[in-house]
Scaffold this motif. Structure first.
Motif, PDB file in Angstrom:
ATOM      1  N   PHE A 117       0.841  -1.200   0.000  1.00  0.00           N
ATOM      2  CA  PHE A 117       0.000   0.000   0.000  1.00  0.00           C
ATOM      3  C   PHE A 117       0.875   1.249   0.000  1.00  0.00           C
TER       4      PHE A 117
ATOM      5  N   THR B 155       0.641   4.129  -1.266  1.00  0.00           N
ATOM      6  CA  THR B 155      -0.001   5.443  -1.137  1.00  0.00           C
ATOM      7  C   THR B 155      -0.635   5.654   0.230  1.00  0.00           C
ATOM      8  N   GLY B 156      -0.692   4.587   1.044  1.00  0.00           N
ATOM      9  CA  GLY B 156      -1.374   4.696   2.326  1.00  0.00           C
ATOM     10  C   GLY B 156      -2.874   4.509   2.230  1.00  0.00           C
ATOM     11  N   TYR B 157      -3.341   4.129   1.024  1.00  0.00           N
ATOM     12  CA  TYR B 157      -4.759   3.925   0.802  1.00  0.00           C
ATOM     13  C   TYR B 157      -5.019   2.515   0.278  1.00  0.00           C
ATOM     14  N   SER B 158      -6.181   1.955   0.660  1.00  0.00           N
ATOM     15  CA  SER B 158      -6.703   0.743   0.057  1.00  0.00           C
ATOM     16  C   SER B 158      -7.948   1.169  -0.699  1.00  0.00           C
TER      17      SER B 158
ATOM     18  N   SER C 209      -9.966   4.281   0.641  1.00  0.00           N
ATOM     19  CA  SER C 209      -9.972   4.346   2.106  1.00  0.00           C
ATOM     20  C   SER C 209      -8.561   4.478   2.662  1.00  0.00           C
ATOM     21  N   ARG C 210      -8.365   5.430   3.541  1.00  0.00           N
ATOM     22  CA  ARG C 210      -7.102   5.594   4.241  1.00  0.00           C
ATOM     23  C   ARG C 210      -6.955   4.474   5.260  1.00  0.00           C
ATOM     24  N   ILE C 211      -5.793   3.805   5.273  1.00  0.00           N
ATOM     25  CA  ILE C 211      -5.577   2.708   6.218  1.00  0.00           C
ATOM     26  C   ILE C 211      -4.266   2.913   6.966  1.00  0.00           C
ATOM     27  N   THR C 212      -4.129   2.211   8.069  1.00  0.00           N
ATOM     28  CA  THR C 212      -2.866   2.202   8.802  1.00  0.00           C
ATOM     29  C   THR C 212      -1.884   1.330   8.044  1.00  0.00           C
TER      30      THR C 212
ATOM     31  N   ARG D 120      -3.208  -2.978  12.919  1.00  0.00           N
ATOM     32  CA  ARG D 120      -4.483  -2.257  12.912  1.00  0.00           C
ATOM     33  C   ARG D 120      -4.812  -1.770  14.322  1.00  0.00           C
TER      34      ARG D 120
ATOM     35  N   ASP E 133      -4.960  -3.712   8.596  1.00  0.00           N
ATOM     36  CA  ASP E 133      -6.218  -3.172   8.084  1.00  0.00           C
ATOM     37  C   ASP E 133      -6.614  -3.822   6.760  1.00  0.00           C
TER      38      ASP E 133
END
Length: 381
Positions: free
Chosen positions: A130, A132-135, A138-141, A146, A212
């Motif tokens: 991930f 970009t920090g997104y799935s 959705s922003r995820i840890t 998690r 996450d």
């Protein structure tokens, strides 16, 4: 919770049990299949081994992502792997950070299987999946466990309002302890047969579900690491993920049944061993194709060919989709139809290609298969 719903809520979690006698025969069958596969490749040349490994790894990356509904371009994945392994695949397809992240995880799991499996290594894998920090949107840890800030981690399916909960993971407050116990076991010398340890590792990790997102892909990478340890080899010549994708429905069914059951995981391990055996058997086709490619180029290595011709012949050997026509040749090699026709006619004159017997609106061509994959008038070394 009023009553136990999931395996991780049992008093003795994670002390898995299984019927060793029932698993003995399928475990031995897998070991025999592994030995037979490596035996087939033992006397193959380095290029054949490299290409067999390349195709198996490509399938592993593509299919492990497909299980989660993420479709990766196989040509991009193959190029990314080839670049890291130093394998020449001709014209390289473009790749992106998303593809490279999955490739780097699988290669790290298999080629560096002897390194300790630490939380920092897992965090690196997760961050690579991930970038970009997104799935999705959705922003995820990323690169950390998690937190469950938005509620418990659940595996769900179905349309909004009618969703079904298949599984709820342990609370985030337990993750440090649960993952420490798991990683300690994974790196320790333990009594179960190595292939069973791979199956247990997959189940244990995906049940903890520590991230996450990306838990399934990382669980399969950990399984690949455990299998590489079982074979004492960094090279992968088969793809368990490809077999799981082929039997995806049963995979999720047995996983949910096991996670809602007790600590006797014999059923899961029987399914895992069967899937593993089938994945090894499927590798015969990959090996056959790699050997055919090696025989082909051994026969024609002295023939004068330009880069376009070499690229297209490799595509045909990889399993060209549909009929080969002048128009397709021109589109794929980004050349004119006149140049494409000239390329093809030169190969027909050499005897490498022949005009297909199939009827159609335009002339199509195919490889001129000669007994033993040799060129006319040549001896295969």
């Amino acid at each position: 919770m009023a009553h136990r719903r999931y395996i991780w809520e049992t008093t003795d979690w994670p002390q898995f049990t299984y019927d060793a006698a029932l698993l003995a025969k399928p475990t031995a069958a897998v070991a025999l299949a592994q030995g037979r596969l490596h035996g087939r490749l033992m006397h193959a040349d380095g290029d054949t081994q490299e290409r067999t490994g390349l195709e198996a790894l490509t399938a592993d990356v593509v299919q492990s992502s497909a299980i989660e509904g993420e479709l990766l371009d196989a040509a991009s994945v193959r190029s990314s792997i080839a670049r890291r392994l130093g394998v020449d695949v001709g014209a390289a397809a473009p790749t992106d950070r998303r593809v490279d992240g999955v490739v780097e995880m699988i290669l790290d799991a298999t080629r560096h299987h002897d390194r300790p499996m630490t939380r920092e290594r897992l965090f690196g894998w997760h961050a690579g999946l991930f970038p970009t920090g997104y799935s999705g949107i959705s922003r995820i840890t990323v690169g950390a466990w998690r937190t469950d800030e938005t509620g418990p981690m659940e595996v769900i399916s179905g349309p909004y309002g009618r969703q079904r909960v298949h599984f709820e993971a342990p609370p985030a407050s337990r993750l440090d302890d649960d993952m420490h116990q798991f990683l300690t076991w994974l790196d320790a010398e333990t009594p179960e047969p190595p292939v069973l340890k791979a199956g247990l590792a997959h189940l244990w990790f995906v049940t903890i579900h520590p991230f996450d997102d990306g838990n399934g892909r990382i669980a399969r990478a950990i399984g690949d690491l455990a299998l590489a340890r079982s074979e004492h080899s960094p090279r992968r010549f088969y793809s368990l993920s490809a077999q799981i994708q082929r039997d995806r429905k049963n995979y999720y069914t047995i996983l949910e049944r096991t996670q809602r059951g007790d600590l006797d995981v014999t059923g899961w391990l029987l399914w895992f061993l069967d899937a593993l055996h089938q994945s090894i058997s499927s590798a015969d086709g990959i090996i056959d194709a790699a050997l055919a490619r090696a025989h082909f180029w051994r026969a024609w290595h002295t023939a004068a060919m330009n880069p376009r011709q070499i690229e297209m012949l490799n595509r045909i050997l990889d399993g060209f989709d549909g009929k080969l026509t002048t128009r397709k040749w021109a589109i794929i090699t980004k050349t004119s139809q006149a140049s494409a026709l000239r390329d093809i006619n030169e190969l027909v004159d050499l005897g490498v290609l022949r005009r297909s017997d199939s009827n159609g609106r335009s002339t199509s061509y195919e490889l001129n298969i000669i007994e033993g994959n040799t060129a006319p008038g040549r001896d295969t070394p």
